[in-house]
Write a protein that holds these residues in place. Structure first.
Motif, PDB file in Angstrom:
ATOM      1  N   ALA A  92       0.824  -1.206   0.000  1.00 12.01           N
ATOM      2  CA  ALA A  92       0.000   0.000   0.000  1.00 12.01           C
ATOM      3  C   ALA A  92       0.862   1.262   0.000  1.00 12.01           C
ATOM      4  CB  ALA A  92      -0.927  -0.002   1.215  1.00 12.01           C
ATOM      5  N   ILE A  93       1.913   1.270   0.792  1.00  8.08           N
ATOM      6  CA  ILE A  93       2.804   2.432   0.855  1.00  8.08           C
ATOM      7  C   ILE A  93       3.413   2.718  -0.516  1.00  8.08           C
ATOM      8  CG2 ILE A  93       5.002   3.255   1.790  1.00  8.08           C
ATOM      9  CD1 ILE A  93       4.204   1.752   4.397  1.00  8.08           C
ATOM     10  N   HIS A  94       3.822   1.648  -1.207  1.00  7.85           N
ATOM     11  CA  HIS A  94       4.409   1.816  -2.546  1.00  7.85           C
ATOM     12  C   HIS A  94       3.401   2.463  -3.499  1.00  7.85           C
ATOM     13  CE1 HIS A  94       6.753   0.916  -6.157  1.00  7.85           C
ATOM     14  NE2 HIS A  94       5.650   0.403  -6.686  1.00  7.85           N
ATOM     15  N   LEU A  95       2.152   1.983  -3.473  1.00  8.12           N
ATOM     16  CA  LEU A  95       1.132   2.538  -4.363  1.00  8.12           C
ATOM     17  C   LEU A  95       0.812   3.977  -4.009  1.00  8.12           C
ATOM     18  CD1 LEU A  95      -1.295  -0.527  -4.605  1.00  8.12           C
ATOM     19  CD2 LEU A  95       0.212   0.354  -6.398  1.00  8.12           C
ATOM     20  N   ILE A  96       0.717   4.266  -2.726  1.00  8.88           N
ATOM     21  CA  ILE A  96       0.399   5.630  -2.279  1.00  8.88           C
ATOM     22  C   ILE A  96       1.508   6.594  -2.693  1.00  8.88           C
ATOM     23  CG2 ILE A  96       0.083   7.101  -0.251  1.00  8.88           C
ATOM     24  CD1 ILE A  96      -1.205   4.587   1.092  1.00  8.88           C
ATOM     25  N   ASP A  97       2.762   6.191  -2.467  1.00 14.50           N
ATOM     26  CA  ASP A  97       3.891   7.063  -2.798  1.00 14.50           C
ATOM     27  C   ASP A  97       3.987   7.313  -4.299  1.00 14.50           C
ATOM     28  OD1 ASP A  97       4.554   7.323  -0.174  1.00 14.50           O
ATOM     29  OD2 ASP A  97       6.219   5.885  -0.204  1.00 14.50           O
ATOM     30  N   ASN A  98       3.442   6.381  -5.074  1.00 15.50           N
ATOM     31  CA  ASN A  98       3.461   6.535  -6.535  1.00 15.50           C
ATOM     32  C   ASN A  98       2.134   7.091  -7.067  1.00 15.50           C
ATOM     33  OD1 ASN A  98       6.079   5.335  -7.876  1.00 15.50           O
ATOM     34  ND2 ASN A  98       5.589   4.011  -6.144  1.00 15.50           N
ATOM     35  N   LYS A  99       1.345   7.668  -6.149  1.00 20.71           N
ATOM     36  CA  LYS A  99       0.080   8.322  -6.514  1.00 20.71           C
ATOM     37  C   LYS A  99      -0.875   7.366  -7.220  1.00 20.71           C
ATOM     38  CE  LYS A  99       2.537  12.728  -6.907  1.00 20.71           C
ATOM     39  NZ  LYS A  99       2.886  13.892  -7.765  1.00 20.71           N
ATOM     40  N   ARG A 139      -5.929   4.527  -6.036  1.00 18.24           N
ATOM     41  CA  ARG A 139      -7.093   3.788  -6.530  1.00 18.24           C
ATOM     42  C   ARG A 139      -6.794   2.309  -6.780  1.00 18.24           C
ATOM     43  NH1 ARG A 139     -10.012   8.010 -10.790  1.00 18.24           N
ATOM     44  NH2 ARG A 139     -10.361   9.694  -9.267  1.00 18.24           N
ATOM     45  N   ARG A 140      -5.525   1.954  -6.807  1.00 17.45           N
ATOM     46  CA  ARG A 140      -5.168   0.545  -7.047  1.00 17.45           C
ATOM     47  C   ARG A 140      -5.053  -0.249  -5.739  1.00 17.45           C
ATOM     48  NH1 ARG A 140       0.075  -0.129 -10.296  1.00 17.45           N
ATOM     49  NH2 ARG A 140      -0.549  -2.302  -9.954  1.00 17.45           N
ATOM     50  N   LEU A 141      -5.326   0.393  -4.604  1.00 20.73           N
ATOM     51  CA  LEU A 141      -5.157  -0.294  -3.320  1.00 20.73           C
ATOM     52  C   LEU A 141      -6.068  -1.508  -3.176  1.00 20.73           C
ATOM     53  CD1 LEU A 141      -4.772   2.576  -0.694  1.00 20.73           C
ATOM     54  CD2 LEU A 141      -3.045   0.972  -1.479  1.00 20.73           C
ATOM     55  N   GLY A 142      -7.249  -1.453  -3.743  1.00 24.70           N
ATOM     56  CA  GLY A 142      -8.166  -2.576  -3.609  1.00 24.70           C
ATOM     57  C   GLY A 142      -9.018  -2.471  -2.358  1.00 24.70           C
ATOM     58  N   SER A 143     -10.057  -3.290  -2.309  1.00 17.30           N
ATOM     59  CA  SER A 143     -11.054  -3.175  -1.251  1.00 17.30           C
ATOM     60  C   SER A 143     -10.688  -3.927   0.026  1.00 17.30           C
ATOM     61  CB  SER A 143     -12.404  -3.694  -1.757  1.00 17.30           C
ATOM     62  OG  SER A 143     -12.295  -5.061  -2.151  1.00 17.30           O
ATOM     63  N   THR A 144      -9.616  -4.730   0.006  1.00 17.34           N
ATOM     64  CA  THR A 144      -9.282  -5.535   1.190  1.00 17.34           C
ATOM     65  C   THR A 144      -8.087  -4.992   1.973  1.00 17.34           C
ATOM     66  OG1 THR A 144      -7.819  -7.037  -0.033  1.00 17.34           O
ATOM     67  CG2 THR A 144     -10.173  -7.610   0.057  1.00 17.34           C
ATOM     68  N   THR A 145      -7.559  -3.863   1.587  1.00 18.68           N
ATOM     69  CA  THR A 145      -6.388  -3.319   2.270  1.00 18.68           C
ATOM     70  C   THR A 145      -6.681  -3.042   3.741  1.00 18.68           C
ATOM     71  OG1 THR A 145      -5.519  -2.339   0.249  1.00 18.68           O
ATOM     72  CG2 THR A 145      -4.716  -1.439   2.325  1.00 18.68           C
ATOM     73  N   VAL A 146      -7.831  -2.462   4.028  1.00 14.75           N
ATOM     74  CA  VAL A 146      -8.170  -2.104   5.406  1.00 14.75           C
ATOM     75  C   VAL A 146      -8.270  -3.347   6.277  1.00 14.75           C
ATOM     76  CG1 VAL A 146      -9.932  -1.098   6.903  1.00 14.75           C
ATOM     77  CG2 VAL A 146      -9.294   0.062   4.787  1.00 14.75           C
ATOM     78  N   ILE A 147      -9.054  -4.334   5.843  1.00 12.75           N
ATOM     79  CA  ILE A 147      -9.261  -5.500   6.693  1.00 12.75           C
ATOM     80  C   ILE A 147      -7.989  -6.327   6.858  1.00 12.75           C
ATOM     81  CG2 ILE A 147     -10.026  -7.086   4.883  1.00 12.75           C
ATOM     82  CD1 ILE A 147     -12.093  -8.138   6.917  1.00 12.75           C
TER      83      ILE A 147
END
Length: 424
Positions: free
Chosen positions: A122-129, A132-140
């Protein structure tokens, strides 16, 4: 009057065995689950070995739906779902139907860190803006209660569904929390346990602290040496253990198998005072925890014939033995049989207490005390306190009657639970 609480189901996902049969055989035969991990060498870790469950896709697919597996890479959740589901099935309990939860059954499944690899992704995706690619299961997958949420949905439990987190004490503490809920009449059944993620992002901090053995990378099975004079630090591990706790009345009403009875226990903290610190237990608190566990269980010190210690293969092992001896006022040949299972699968961190409790209870089932490996050179300070015969090197035929199991965790937190061979 408090409800009597018994154990009616067991499940385990351990480095040296997945499932009760494989795990029980490994424990009885002294089979190690500690292995060389090539990824740790590539990352230039000092300690390049660990205890990690060996899972296949075929096994994982039996526990999760394709939708649940989509984007799932939190190993702790995978281990916990396997162990928890197996324990539920072992108890002979059904899943709740599609419409109505099982209001009498709850879950208390702990963890230390959860979804570390998912956090990294998740950190990699966030840092690369690319949020929206995080997916729906990141939180759980990254929330601490993710494991209890997964199990709660799979089994349909409608009583308390939650998690606890107390470092290495997590699993043992959780058993006592589940026990108290049943004893007070607030639930009939509680699935309790704990899990720990695996991999370099979990183990790196310990390697940086230089508290892991660095001279056994080519000889991993000999690396974890609890109570040994040549103990060189703990070997990191991962996995999950699970137990179904149930009121005696409920278990007998449905004809459930009973592994053992939970008599009680105690939880406390040394406050990081005296000789206690963030990483070392306060001896007075440890002794108080054991003494209170005995008192709360309605037994005498002399009733305990078996101990499963925390005993991590560090310089503190001799001090732990001294604390047991002082708390129980027993030494030499009068000391109970004692073992540490970390020689076979390492220190499984937040999962340690639950995996070790499963193994401890299996000793009642098998009429055995599992052996201590890698302790041929018993630490001289321990030998001064305990007769060698009470630290068996191999599994022995012996029927435990009352067993004390303790865990002592980072943050100077302690838990001790007392198990008893079930007698109606």
């Amino acid at each position: 009057m408090a409800e009597r609480v018994v154990i009616t189901g067991l499940g385990v996902c351990a480095p040296n065995g997945i499932g009760l049969d494989a795990f029980g055989e490994a424990m009885a035969s002294g089979k190690s689950g500690i292995r060389f991990i090539s990824e740790l060498k590539q990352l230039e870790f000092g300690c390049q070995i660990a205890g990690e469950p060996l899972l296949t896709d075929n096994r994982i697919n039996r526990y999760f739906t394709p939708l649940q597996l989509r984007g799932l890479n939190a190993t702790g959740i995978i281990y916990g779902v396997l162990a928890g589901t197996d324990a539920w099935n072992d108890a002979g309990l059904p899943k709740a139907d599609a419409e109505t939860p099982d209001w009498d059954s709850g879950i208390l499944f702990g963890t230390g860190t959860l979804g570390v690899a998912k956090f990294r992704e998740a950190i990699h995706l966030i840092d690369n803006k690319e949020v929206r690619r995080l997916g729906s299961t990141t939180v759980i997958q990254t929330m601490a209660s993710g494991i209890s949420a997964y199990l709660g949905g799979i089994l349909g439990c409608g009583n308390q569904v939650t998690t606890n987190s107390s470092a290495c004490t997590t699993g043992t503490e959780g058993i006592l929390m589940g026990y108290e809920r049943i004893a007070s009449g607030k639930a009939k059944r509680m699935l309790v346990g704990s899990c720990s993620d695996s991999g370099p992002y979990v183990w790196a901090g310990f390697d940086a602290m230089r508290i892991l053995p660095r001279n056994y990378n080519e000889n991993p099975e000999n690396a974890s040496r609890p109570m040994s004079a040549t103990a060189a630090g703990f070997v990191p591990g991962s996995g999950a253990g699970a137990l179904v706790l149930e009121s005696l009345e409920s278990a007998q009403e449905r004809g459930g198998k009973i592994y053992a009875e939970v008599l009680g226990g105690a939880v406390n903290s040394g406050g990081q005072r005296g000789n206690g610190s963030m990483t070392a237990p306060n001896s007075e608190a440890v002794q108080r925890c054991i003494i209170e566990a005995v008192r709360n269980s309605g037994i005498k010190n002399s009733d305990i014939d078996t101990i499963n210690g925390h005993l991590t293969a560090t310089a503190k092992d001799a001090l732990e033995i001294e604390n047991w001896s002082r708390a129980l006022d027993r030494s030499g040949p009068n000391f109970p049989y004692i073992n540490s299972f970390k020689g076979l699968f390492g220190h499984c961190l937040a999962a340690a207490g639950s995996i070790e409790c499963v193994a401890s209870v299996l000793q009642f089932e098998k009429n055995q005390i599992f052996g201590n490996v890698n302790v041929e050179d018993l630490h001289p300070e321990i030998e001064e306190q305990v007769d060698r015969i009470k630290i068996p090197l191999k599994t022995i035929d012996y029927t435990p009657k009352i067993l004390a199991k303790a865990s002592f965790g980072f943050g100077d937190v302690n838990a001790c639970v007392i198990f008893k061979r079930f007698i109606d």
